[in-house]
Design an enzyme around this catalytic site. Structure first.
Site, PDB file in Angstrom:
ATOM      1  N   GLU A   1       0.863  -1.106  -0.090  1.00 53.02           N
ATOM      2  CA  GLU A   1       0.021  -0.060  -0.126  1.00 53.02           C
ATOM      3  C   GLU A   1       0.692   1.240  -0.117  1.00 53.02           C
ATOM      4  O   GLU A   1       1.038   1.970   0.934  1.00 53.02           O
ATOM      5  CB  GLU A   1      -0.898  -0.083   1.431  1.00 53.02           C
ATOM      6  CG  GLU A   1      -2.016   0.812   1.243  1.00 53.02           C
ATOM      7  CD  GLU A   1      -2.699   0.890   2.343  1.00 53.02           C
ATOM      8  OE1 GLU A   1      -3.792   1.918   2.428  1.00 53.02           O
ATOM      9  OE2 GLU A   1      -2.395   0.346   3.286  1.00 53.02           O
TER      10      GLU A   1
ATOM     11  N   HIS B   1      -4.446  -4.848  -0.333  1.00 58.12           N
ATOM     12  CA  HIS B   1      -3.914  -3.733  -1.159  1.00 58.12           C
ATOM     13  C   HIS B   1      -3.108  -4.223  -2.324  1.00 58.12           C
ATOM     14  O   HIS B   1      -3.712  -4.093  -3.557  1.00 58.12           O
ATOM     15  CB  HIS B   1      -3.274  -2.563  -0.544  1.00 58.12           C
ATOM     16  CG  HIS B   1      -4.446  -1.760   0.605  1.00 58.12           C
ATOM     17  ND1 HIS B   1      -5.418  -0.970  -0.007  1.00 58.12           N
ATOM     18  CD2 HIS B   1      -4.368  -1.789   1.919  1.00 58.12           C
ATOM     19  CE1 HIS B   1      -6.163  -0.617   1.256  1.00 58.12           C
ATOM     20  NE2 HIS B   1      -5.319  -0.897   2.086  1.00 58.12           N
TER      21      HIS B   1
END
Length: 507
Positions: free
Chosen positions: A356, A381
Protein backbone atom coordinates in the site's frame (compact mmCIF):
# COMPACT_ATOMS: atom_id res chain seq x y z
CA UNK A 1 -10.40 -23.22 -8.00
CA UNK A 2 -7.34 -21.36 -9.36
CA UNK A 3 -7.06 -19.74 -12.75
CA UNK A 4 -3.84 -19.64 -14.73
CA UNK A 5 -4.35 -17.50 -17.84
CA UNK A 6 -1.13 -18.43 -19.62
CA UNK A 7 -2.19 -21.89 -20.80
CA UNK A 8 -0.34 -24.10 -23.27
CA UNK A 9 -3.06 -23.38 -25.84
CA UNK A 10 -2.77 -19.60 -25.46
CA UNK A 11 1.01 -19.75 -25.73
CA UNK A 12 0.68 -21.75 -28.95
CA UNK A 13 -1.54 -19.02 -30.39
CA UNK A 14 1.01 -16.39 -29.38
CA UNK A 15 3.94 -18.35 -30.86
CA UNK A 16 2.03 -18.90 -34.08
CA UNK A 17 1.42 -15.17 -34.31
CA UNK A 18 5.05 -14.29 -33.63
CA UNK A 19 6.27 -16.83 -36.22
CA UNK A 20 3.74 -15.60 -38.78
CA UNK A 21 4.64 -11.92 -38.37
CA UNK A 22 8.41 -12.53 -38.39
CA UNK A 23 8.24 -14.61 -41.58
CA UNK A 24 5.74 -12.38 -43.38
CA UNK A 25 7.18 -8.92 -42.74
CA UNK A 26 6.22 -7.78 -46.22
CA UNK A 27 2.47 -8.26 -45.71
CA UNK A 28 0.84 -4.84 -45.31
CA UNK A 29 -2.60 -5.97 -44.08
CA UNK A 30 -2.68 -8.60 -41.29
CA UNK A 31 -5.13 -11.47 -41.55
CA UNK A 32 -8.42 -10.28 -39.91
CA UNK A 33 -9.09 -13.82 -38.69
CA UNK A 34 -5.80 -13.87 -36.86
CA UNK A 35 -6.60 -10.48 -35.32
CA UNK A 36 -9.96 -11.77 -34.10
CA UNK A 37 -8.28 -14.84 -32.67
CA UNK A 38 -5.76 -12.71 -30.76
CA UNK A 39 -8.48 -10.42 -29.41
CA UNK A 40 -10.50 -13.39 -28.29
CA UNK A 41 -7.48 -14.99 -26.66
CA UNK A 42 -6.59 -11.80 -24.82
CA UNK A 43 -10.15 -11.45 -23.54
CA UNK A 44 -10.04 -15.01 -22.24
CA UNK A 45 -7.05 -14.14 -20.03
CA UNK A 46 -8.78 -11.37 -18.06
CA UNK A 47 -10.67 -11.82 -14.81
CA UNK A 48 -13.93 -13.47 -15.78
CA UNK A 49 -12.69 -14.24 -19.28
CA UNK A 50 -12.94 -17.98 -18.73
CA UNK A 51 -16.44 -17.86 -17.24
CA UNK A 52 -19.08 -19.42 -19.45
CA UNK A 53 -22.21 -17.28 -19.44
CA UNK A 54 -25.76 -18.58 -19.60
CA UNK A 55 -28.20 -17.06 -22.08
CA UNK A 56 -29.63 -14.85 -19.31
CA UNK A 57 -26.14 -13.76 -18.23
CA UNK A 58 -25.32 -12.89 -21.84
CA UNK A 59 -28.44 -10.69 -22.03
CA UNK A 60 -27.46 -8.96 -18.79
CA UNK A 61 -23.94 -8.51 -20.13
CA UNK A 62 -25.27 -6.80 -23.28
CA UNK A 63 -27.41 -4.49 -21.15
CA UNK A 64 -24.53 -3.54 -18.85
CA UNK A 65 -22.22 -2.98 -21.82
CA UNK A 66 -24.71 -0.53 -23.38
CA UNK A 67 -25.21 1.25 -20.07
CA UNK A 68 -21.45 1.58 -19.60
CA UNK A 69 -21.04 3.00 -23.10
CA UNK A 70 -23.71 5.60 -22.32
CA UNK A 71 -22.06 6.55 -19.04
CA UNK A 72 -18.62 6.85 -20.59
CA UNK A 73 -19.89 9.47 -23.05
CA UNK A 74 -21.81 11.43 -20.39
CA UNK A 75 -20.41 14.87 -19.46
CA UNK A 76 -19.86 13.93 -15.81
CA UNK A 77 -18.54 10.40 -16.18
CA UNK A 78 -16.54 9.82 -12.95
CA UNK A 79 -13.24 8.68 -14.43
CA UNK A 80 -10.49 11.01 -13.32
CA UNK A 81 -12.73 12.46 -10.60
CA UNK A 82 -11.91 12.04 -6.95
CA UNK A 83 -14.50 9.75 -5.37
CA UNK A 84 -15.84 12.52 -3.14
CA UNK A 85 -16.74 14.49 -6.28
CA UNK A 86 -17.83 11.46 -8.28
CA UNK A 87 -20.14 9.97 -5.64
CA UNK A 88 -23.30 11.96 -6.58
CA UNK A 89 -22.92 10.93 -10.23
CA UNK A 90 -22.27 7.30 -9.29
CA UNK A 91 -25.46 7.26 -7.22
CA UNK A 92 -27.44 8.29 -10.30
CA UNK A 93 -25.84 5.60 -12.47
CA UNK A 94 -28.07 2.77 -13.76
CA UNK A 95 -25.02 0.49 -13.59
CA UNK A 96 -24.49 1.35 -9.93
CA UNK A 97 -28.14 0.67 -9.15
CA UNK A 98 -27.78 -2.79 -10.71
CA UNK A 99 -24.59 -3.43 -8.76
CA UNK A 100 -26.39 -2.57 -5.53
CA UNK A 101 -28.78 -5.44 -6.24
CA UNK A 102 -26.00 -7.85 -7.18
CA UNK A 103 -25.07 -10.59 -4.67
CA UNK A 104 -21.40 -9.82 -4.04
CA UNK A 105 -20.40 -12.78 -1.90
CA UNK A 106 -18.06 -11.70 0.90
CA UNK A 107 -16.05 -8.69 1.99
CA UNK A 108 -12.56 -9.81 3.02
CA UNK A 109 -10.76 -6.53 3.77
CA UNK A 110 -12.68 -4.36 6.23
CA UNK A 111 -11.57 -2.68 9.46
CA UNK A 112 -13.75 -2.86 12.55
CA UNK A 113 -13.25 0.80 13.49
CA UNK A 114 -14.52 2.06 10.12
CA UNK A 115 -17.37 -0.30 9.38
CA UNK A 116 -20.60 1.64 10.08
CA UNK A 117 -21.87 4.87 8.53
CA UNK A 118 -21.05 8.17 10.26
CA UNK A 119 -24.73 9.10 10.17
CA UNK A 120 -25.58 6.18 12.50
CA UNK A 121 -22.70 7.04 14.82
CA UNK A 122 -23.87 10.64 15.17
CA UNK A 123 -27.68 10.33 15.00
CA UNK A 124 -27.84 7.20 17.13
CA UNK A 125 -24.76 6.87 19.32
CA UNK A 126 -24.09 10.52 20.26
CA UNK A 127 -27.73 10.91 21.33
CA UNK A 128 -27.34 8.27 24.03
CA UNK A 129 -27.10 9.24 27.72
CA UNK A 130 -23.70 10.02 29.27
CA UNK A 131 -22.03 10.87 25.93
CA UNK A 132 -19.42 13.61 26.30
CA UNK A 133 -17.60 15.45 23.52
CA UNK A 134 -14.42 17.50 23.42
CA UNK A 135 -13.10 19.70 20.60
CA UNK A 136 -9.31 19.74 20.74
CA UNK A 137 -6.96 22.60 19.93
CA UNK A 138 -5.69 20.48 17.05
CA UNK A 139 -9.06 20.66 15.33
CA UNK A 140 -10.14 17.10 16.06
CA UNK A 141 -13.02 15.77 18.14
CA UNK A 142 -13.07 13.19 20.95
CA UNK A 143 -15.95 11.29 22.56
CA UNK A 144 -16.31 9.42 25.83
CA UNK A 145 -19.18 7.88 27.78
CA UNK A 146 -18.93 8.70 31.46
CA UNK A 147 -21.26 8.99 34.50
CA UNK A 148 -19.70 12.40 35.25
CA UNK A 149 -17.60 14.98 33.43
CA UNK A 150 -14.35 13.26 32.38
CA UNK A 151 -10.96 14.39 33.61
CA UNK A 152 -8.78 16.27 31.10
CA UNK A 153 -7.15 13.83 28.64
CA UNK A 154 -6.12 13.49 24.96
CA UNK A 155 -5.57 17.24 24.72
CA UNK A 156 -9.09 17.85 26.04
CA UNK A 157 -9.48 20.33 28.88
CA UNK A 158 -13.21 20.93 28.40
CA UNK A 159 -15.70 18.08 28.03
CA UNK A 160 -19.36 18.83 27.24
CA UNK A 161 -22.32 16.55 27.74
CA UNK A 162 -23.87 16.14 24.29
CA UNK A 163 -27.41 16.53 25.59
CA UNK A 164 -26.61 19.84 27.26
CA UNK A 165 -24.53 21.09 24.34
CA UNK A 166 -27.29 20.44 21.82
CA UNK A 167 -29.74 22.33 24.06
CA UNK A 168 -27.64 25.49 23.52
CA UNK A 169 -27.47 25.18 19.71
CA UNK A 170 -30.11 26.71 17.46
CA UNK A 171 -29.40 24.59 14.37
CA UNK A 172 -28.89 21.09 15.73
CA UNK A 173 -29.09 19.49 12.27
CA UNK A 174 -26.15 21.57 11.06
CA UNK A 175 -24.23 20.72 14.22
CA UNK A 176 -24.83 17.01 13.64
CA UNK A 177 -23.65 17.37 10.06
CA UNK A 178 -20.44 18.96 11.32
CA UNK A 179 -19.93 16.01 13.68
CA UNK A 180 -20.38 13.61 10.75
CA UNK A 181 -17.70 15.53 8.87
CA UNK A 182 -15.36 14.88 11.81
CA UNK A 183 -15.97 11.14 11.49
CA UNK A 184 -15.18 10.93 7.77
CA UNK A 185 -12.53 12.26 5.40
CA UNK A 186 -15.19 13.80 3.16
CA UNK A 187 -14.61 17.31 1.84
CA UNK A 188 -15.86 19.18 -1.23
CA UNK A 189 -12.30 19.96 -2.33
CA UNK A 190 -10.12 16.96 -1.43
CA UNK A 191 -7.14 18.16 -3.46
CA UNK A 192 -7.04 21.40 -1.49
CA UNK A 193 -7.78 19.79 1.89
CA UNK A 194 -5.30 16.95 1.40
CA UNK A 195 -2.36 18.21 -0.67
CA UNK A 196 -0.07 15.34 0.39
CA UNK A 197 -0.25 11.77 1.64
CA UNK A 198 1.09 12.93 5.02
CA UNK A 199 -1.80 15.35 5.45
CA UNK A 200 -4.53 12.88 4.53
CA UNK A 201 -3.02 10.11 6.65
CA UNK A 202 -2.80 12.44 9.65
CA UNK A 203 -6.51 13.22 9.31
CA UNK A 204 -7.21 9.53 8.67
CA UNK A 205 -5.60 8.50 11.97
CA UNK A 206 -7.26 11.34 13.93
CA UNK A 207 -10.64 10.16 12.70
CA UNK A 208 -10.02 6.62 13.93
CA UNK A 209 -9.25 8.00 17.40
CA UNK A 210 -12.48 10.03 17.37
CA UNK A 211 -14.58 7.00 16.41
CA UNK A 212 -12.85 4.81 18.99
CA UNK A 213 -14.31 6.70 21.96
CA UNK A 214 -17.79 5.87 20.72
CA UNK A 215 -17.50 2.24 19.64
CA UNK A 216 -15.38 0.95 22.53
CA UNK A 217 -18.24 1.69 24.94
CA UNK A 218 -19.72 -1.75 25.64
CA UNK A 219 -23.43 -1.09 24.87
CA UNK A 220 -22.45 0.71 21.65
CA UNK A 221 -19.93 -2.01 20.74
CA UNK A 222 -22.71 -4.61 20.69
CA UNK A 223 -25.08 -2.46 18.63
CA UNK A 224 -22.22 -1.41 16.34
CA UNK A 225 -21.46 -5.02 15.43
CA UNK A 226 -25.09 -5.68 14.60
CA UNK A 227 -25.44 -2.46 12.60
CA UNK A 228 -22.29 -3.30 10.64
CA UNK A 229 -23.68 -6.71 9.72
CA UNK A 230 -26.99 -5.14 8.74
CA UNK A 231 -25.37 -2.60 6.42
CA UNK A 232 -23.39 -5.35 4.70
CA UNK A 233 -26.44 -7.57 4.40
CA UNK A 234 -28.42 -4.69 2.89
CA UNK A 235 -25.72 -4.46 0.20
CA UNK A 236 -26.16 -8.17 -0.59
CA UNK A 237 -23.09 -9.47 1.23
CA UNK A 238 -23.32 -12.83 2.96
CA UNK A 239 -20.01 -13.18 4.82
CA UNK A 240 -17.39 -10.97 6.46
CA UNK A 241 -13.75 -11.24 7.45
CA UNK A 242 -13.06 -8.34 9.77
CA UNK A 243 -9.69 -6.92 10.75
CA UNK A 244 -9.87 -5.96 14.41
CA UNK A 245 -7.34 -5.04 17.07
CA UNK A 246 -9.71 -6.30 19.78
CA UNK A 247 -9.30 -3.07 21.74
CA UNK A 248 -10.34 -3.04 25.36
CA UNK A 249 -14.04 -2.27 25.78
CA UNK A 250 -15.19 -0.08 28.67
CA UNK A 251 -18.38 0.04 30.74
CA UNK A 252 -19.93 3.12 32.30
CA UNK A 253 -18.78 2.06 35.78
CA UNK A 254 -15.16 1.84 34.65
CA UNK A 255 -15.05 -1.93 34.12
CA UNK A 256 -12.76 -2.85 31.21
CA UNK A 257 -13.55 -5.94 29.13
CA UNK A 258 -10.77 -8.09 27.69
CA UNK A 259 -10.23 -9.51 24.21
CA UNK A 260 -11.96 -12.77 25.05
CA UNK A 261 -15.10 -10.84 26.01
CA UNK A 262 -14.93 -9.03 22.66
CA UNK A 263 -14.66 -12.31 20.74
CA UNK A 264 -17.58 -13.82 22.62
CA UNK A 265 -19.59 -10.69 21.84
CA UNK A 266 -18.75 -10.92 18.14
CA UNK A 267 -19.87 -14.54 18.16
CA UNK A 268 -23.09 -13.87 20.11
CA UNK A 269 -24.17 -10.88 18.03
CA UNK A 270 -23.40 -12.72 14.80
CA UNK A 271 -25.45 -15.73 15.93
CA UNK A 272 -28.32 -13.40 16.78
CA UNK A 273 -28.05 -11.81 13.34
CA UNK A 274 -27.94 -15.19 11.61
CA UNK A 275 -31.11 -16.33 13.41
CA UNK A 276 -32.87 -13.30 11.94
CA UNK A 277 -31.10 -13.61 8.54
CA UNK A 278 -30.62 -17.35 7.82
CA UNK A 279 -28.92 -16.67 4.47
CA UNK A 280 -26.06 -14.80 6.18
CA UNK A 281 -23.10 -17.14 6.59
CA UNK A 282 -21.17 -15.42 9.37
CA UNK A 283 -18.04 -13.56 10.40
CA UNK A 284 -14.40 -14.35 11.15
CA UNK A 285 -11.81 -12.08 12.76
CA UNK A 286 -8.31 -11.27 11.51
CA UNK A 287 -6.56 -10.06 14.67
CA UNK A 288 -4.37 -7.00 14.05
CA UNK A 289 -1.39 -5.30 15.62
CA UNK A 290 -0.10 -1.88 14.62
CA UNK A 291 3.18 -1.83 12.71
CA UNK A 292 4.34 1.09 14.88
CA UNK A 293 4.69 -1.32 17.82
CA UNK A 294 8.01 -2.77 18.95
CA UNK A 295 9.18 -6.28 18.11
CA UNK A 296 8.43 -7.49 21.63
CA UNK A 297 4.93 -5.98 21.57
CA UNK A 298 4.11 -7.72 18.29
CA UNK A 299 5.45 -10.96 19.73
CA UNK A 300 3.05 -10.58 22.67
CA UNK A 301 0.19 -9.86 20.27
CA UNK A 302 1.02 -13.01 18.29
CA UNK A 303 1.13 -15.15 21.44
CA UNK A 304 -2.27 -13.78 22.46
CA UNK A 305 -3.66 -14.50 19.00
CA UNK A 306 -2.37 -18.08 19.07
CA UNK A 307 -4.02 -18.60 22.45
CA UNK A 308 -7.30 -17.09 21.27
CA UNK A 309 -7.20 -19.25 18.15
CA UNK A 310 -7.00 -22.37 20.34
CA UNK A 311 -10.12 -21.31 22.21
CA UNK A 312 -12.05 -19.83 19.29
CA UNK A 313 -10.93 -21.60 16.09
CA UNK A 314 -14.31 -20.97 14.49
CA UNK A 315 -13.98 -17.19 14.64
CA UNK A 316 -10.23 -16.44 14.54
CA UNK A 317 -9.05 -16.41 10.92
CA UNK A 318 -5.49 -15.19 11.39
CA UNK A 319 -3.21 -12.19 11.98
CA UNK A 320 -2.18 -8.98 10.22
CA UNK A 321 -0.05 -5.86 10.73
CA UNK A 322 -1.94 -2.61 10.13
CA UNK A 323 -1.18 1.09 9.95
CA UNK A 324 0.47 3.22 7.31
CA UNK A 325 3.24 1.22 5.64
CA UNK A 326 5.32 4.26 4.64
CA UNK A 327 5.73 5.43 8.25
CA UNK A 328 5.59 2.05 10.00
CA UNK A 329 8.08 -0.74 10.36
CA UNK A 330 8.34 -3.18 7.42
CA UNK A 331 7.29 -6.82 7.71
CA UNK A 332 10.93 -7.98 7.74
CA UNK A 333 11.56 -5.99 10.92
CA UNK A 334 9.16 -8.38 12.72
CA UNK A 335 10.65 -11.55 11.23
CA UNK A 336 11.50 -13.13 14.61
CA UNK A 337 8.03 -12.54 16.02
CA UNK A 338 6.32 -13.70 12.83
CA UNK A 339 8.27 -16.96 12.96
CA UNK A 340 6.76 -17.76 16.36
CA UNK A 341 3.91 -20.00 15.09
CA UNK A 342 6.42 -22.22 13.27
CA UNK A 343 8.64 -22.43 16.33
CA UNK A 344 5.77 -23.61 18.52
CA UNK A 345 4.51 -25.86 15.69
CA UNK A 346 1.13 -24.15 15.39
CA UNK A 347 -0.60 -22.98 12.24
CA UNK A 348 -1.60 -19.33 12.07
CA UNK A 349 -2.68 -17.76 8.80
CA UNK A 350 -1.31 -14.34 7.85
CA UNK A 351 -3.27 -11.75 5.86
CA UNK A 352 -0.68 -9.03 5.44
CA UNK A 353 -1.24 -5.49 4.31
CA UNK A 354 1.54 -5.17 1.75
CA UNK A 355 2.31 -2.83 -1.11
CA UNK A 356 0.00 0.00 0.00
CA UNK A 357 2.69 2.41 -1.15
CA UNK A 358 4.15 4.22 -4.13
CA UNK A 359 7.62 4.44 -2.54
CA UNK A 360 9.11 1.92 -4.95
CA UNK A 361 12.49 0.38 -4.13
CA UNK A 362 12.30 1.08 -0.39
CA UNK A 363 12.17 -1.39 2.50
CA UNK A 364 8.45 -0.69 2.71
CA UNK A 365 8.06 -1.57 -0.96
CA UNK A 366 9.61 -4.97 -0.24
CA UNK A 367 6.70 -5.83 2.05
CA UNK A 368 5.12 -7.45 -1.01
CA UNK A 369 7.86 -10.06 -1.29
CA UNK A 370 8.20 -10.49 2.46
CA UNK A 371 4.46 -11.12 2.81
CA UNK A 372 4.80 -13.98 0.34
CA UNK A 373 7.90 -15.30 2.13
CA UNK A 374 5.78 -15.55 5.27
CA UNK A 375 3.09 -17.39 3.25
CA UNK A 376 0.44 -14.71 3.46
CA UNK A 377 -3.01 -16.04 2.59
CA UNK A 378 -4.00 -12.83 0.83
CA UNK A 379 -2.29 -9.51 0.04
CA UNK A 380 -4.00 -6.45 1.47
CA UNK A 381 -4.08 -3.70 -1.21
CA UNK A 382 -1.05 -4.92 -3.18
CA UNK A 383 -0.91 -1.56 -4.97
CA UNK A 384 2.82 -1.99 -5.62
CA UNK A 385 2.54 -5.57 -6.89
CA UNK A 386 2.80 -4.57 -10.55
CA UNK A 387 6.34 -3.31 -9.84
CA UNK A 388 7.43 -6.74 -8.60
CA UNK A 389 7.19 -9.25 -11.46
CA UNK A 390 8.62 -12.11 -9.39
CA UNK A 391 6.25 -11.48 -6.49
CA UNK A 392 3.38 -11.17 -8.95
CA UNK A 393 4.22 -14.53 -10.49
CA UNK A 394 4.56 -16.17 -7.05
CA UNK A 395 1.21 -14.70 -6.05
CA UNK A 396 -0.40 -16.08 -9.20
CA UNK A 397 1.13 -19.57 -8.92
CA UNK A 398 0.25 -19.91 -5.25
CA UNK A 399 -3.25 -18.55 -5.75
CA UNK A 400 -2.66 -15.66 -3.32
CA UNK A 401 -5.21 -12.99 -4.23
CA UNK A 402 -4.90 -9.23 -3.96
CA UNK A 403 -7.54 -7.46 -1.87
CA UNK A 404 -8.17 -4.50 -4.19
CA UNK A 405 -9.53 -1.40 -2.39
CA UNK A 406 -9.81 1.23 -5.15
CA UNK A 407 -11.61 4.03 -3.29
CA UNK A 408 -9.24 3.76 -0.33
CA UNK A 409 -6.21 3.93 -2.64
CA UNK A 410 -7.56 7.05 -4.34
CA UNK A 411 -8.63 8.89 -1.17
CA UNK A 412 -5.26 8.15 0.47
CA UNK A 413 -3.53 9.58 -2.63
CA UNK A 414 -1.84 6.55 -4.16
CA UNK A 415 -3.60 7.22 -7.47
CA UNK A 416 -5.66 10.16 -8.71
CA UNK A 417 -7.25 8.71 -11.86
CA UNK A 418 -8.56 5.21 -11.14
CA UNK A 419 -8.17 4.27 -14.82
CA UNK A 420 -4.45 4.17 -13.97
CA UNK A 421 -4.86 1.88 -10.95
CA UNK A 422 -2.48 -1.12 -11.11
CA UNK A 423 -5.49 -3.39 -10.71
CA UNK A 424 -6.29 -2.68 -14.37
CA UNK A 425 -3.20 -4.66 -15.39
CA UNK A 426 -3.89 -7.41 -12.85
CA UNK A 427 -7.47 -7.72 -14.14
CA UNK A 428 -6.27 -7.95 -17.74
CA UNK A 429 -3.88 -10.76 -16.75
CA UNK A 430 -6.48 -12.69 -14.80
CA UNK A 431 -4.58 -12.28 -11.54
CA UNK A 432 -6.39 -13.66 -8.47
CA UNK A 433 -8.16 -10.79 -6.73
CA UNK A 434 -11.14 -9.76 -4.63
CA UNK A 435 -12.87 -6.38 -4.28
CA UNK A 436 -12.90 -4.78 -0.83
CA UNK A 437 -13.89 -1.51 0.86
CA UNK A 438 -11.23 -1.10 3.61
CA UNK A 439 -12.68 1.79 5.69
CA UNK A 440 -16.18 2.67 4.44
CA UNK A 441 -17.03 4.97 7.39
CA UNK A 442 -14.21 7.32 6.49
CA UNK A 443 -14.97 7.32 2.76
CA UNK A 444 -18.74 7.76 3.00
CA UNK A 445 -19.51 4.38 1.46
CA UNK A 446 -21.38 1.31 2.63
CA UNK A 447 -20.94 -2.32 1.67
CA UNK A 448 -19.12 -3.02 -1.60
CA UNK A 449 -21.26 -1.43 -4.32
CA UNK A 450 -19.16 1.72 -4.73
CA UNK A 451 -15.89 -0.20 -4.94
CA UNK A 452 -17.45 -2.69 -7.37
CA UNK A 453 -18.55 0.24 -9.53
CA UNK A 454 -15.01 1.66 -9.63
CA UNK A 455 -13.57 -1.75 -10.51
CA UNK A 456 -16.22 -2.71 -13.07
CA UNK A 457 -16.74 0.63 -14.82
CA UNK A 458 -13.65 2.80 -14.29
CA UNK A 459 -10.76 0.37 -13.80
CA UNK A 460 -12.13 -2.45 -15.96
CA UNK A 461 -13.74 -0.19 -18.58
CA UNK A 462 -15.64 -1.78 -21.44
CA UNK A 463 -13.48 -4.90 -21.18
CA UNK A 464 -15.06 -5.89 -17.86
CA UNK A 465 -18.09 -8.14 -18.32
CA UNK A 466 -20.73 -9.95 -16.32
CA UNK A 467 -18.18 -12.76 -16.23
CA UNK A 468 -15.84 -10.34 -14.42
CA UNK A 469 -18.49 -9.56 -11.82
CA UNK A 470 -19.32 -13.24 -11.40
CA UNK A 471 -15.73 -14.32 -10.92
CA UNK A 472 -14.96 -11.50 -8.48
CA UNK A 473 -17.97 -12.43 -6.36
CA UNK A 474 -17.06 -16.12 -6.44
CA UNK A 475 -13.43 -15.28 -5.63
CA UNK A 476 -14.56 -13.65 -2.40
CA UNK A 477 -15.85 -17.02 -1.23
CA UNK A 478 -13.07 -19.18 -2.76
CA UNK A 479 -10.33 -17.06 -1.18
CA UNK A 480 -12.01 -16.70 2.21
CA UNK A 481 -10.71 -18.48 5.29
CA UNK A 482 -13.91 -20.50 5.63
CA UNK A 483 -13.44 -24.27 5.92
CA UNK A 484 -14.43 -26.26 2.83
CA UNK A 485 -17.92 -27.21 4.04
CA UNK A 486 -18.84 -23.62 4.85
CA UNK A 487 -17.36 -22.41 1.57
CA UNK A 488 -19.64 -24.87 -0.22
CA UNK A 489 -22.59 -23.62 1.80
CA UNK A 490 -21.75 -19.98 1.06
CA UNK A 491 -21.29 -20.71 -2.65
CA UNK A 492 -24.63 -22.52 -2.80
CA UNK A 493 -26.44 -19.58 -1.16
CA UNK A 494 -24.63 -17.09 -3.40
CA UNK A 495 -25.42 -19.06 -6.58
CA UNK A 496 -29.13 -19.06 -5.77
CA UNK A 497 -29.07 -15.32 -5.20
CA UNK A 498 -27.01 -14.75 -8.34
CA UNK A 499 -29.37 -16.74 -10.57
CA UNK A 500 -32.33 -14.78 -9.17
CA UNK A 501 -30.50 -11.47 -9.73
CA UNK A 502 -29.64 -12.37 -13.33
CA UNK A 503 -33.17 -13.55 -14.12
CA UNK A 504 -34.77 -10.40 -12.69
CA UNK A 505 -32.44 -7.98 -14.48
CA UNK A 506 -31.78 -9.60 -17.87
CA UNK A 507 -35.22 -9.35 -19.46
Amino acid sequence: MKRFPYTICSMKVLMTFLTFTSVNKSISIPDPRQRDQLLQQESSWQVGGGVELTAAEQRLDSLLHKLKEQEMTAPHFPTAMHFFKAKPYIQQSPVFKLLQKMPKGAVLHLHHSAQVGADWLVLNVTYRPHCYVCFTWGGSVQFLFSPQRPFPRWGCSAWSLMEQLRATISDVAAFDQSLMRNLTLFTEDPDMAYPTQDVVWNRFEQTFVAISGLITYAPVFKDYIYQGLQQLYDDNILYLELRAGLSKIYELDGTVRDKEWSLQTYRNITEQFRLEHPDFVGIRIIVTAHRALSLSQVEVALKETLELQKRYPDIIAGFDLVGREDSGKPIWYFQEALSLPTEVKTNLSYFFHAGETDSYGTDVDRNILDALLFNTTRIGHGFALAHHPLAKELSRKRGVPVEVCPISNQVLKLVSDLRNHPAAVLMAEGHPMVVSSDDPTLFGTSGLSYDFYEVFVVIGGLSATVGTLKELAMNSIRYSSLPADLQDKAMFIWQQKWDKFVLENSS
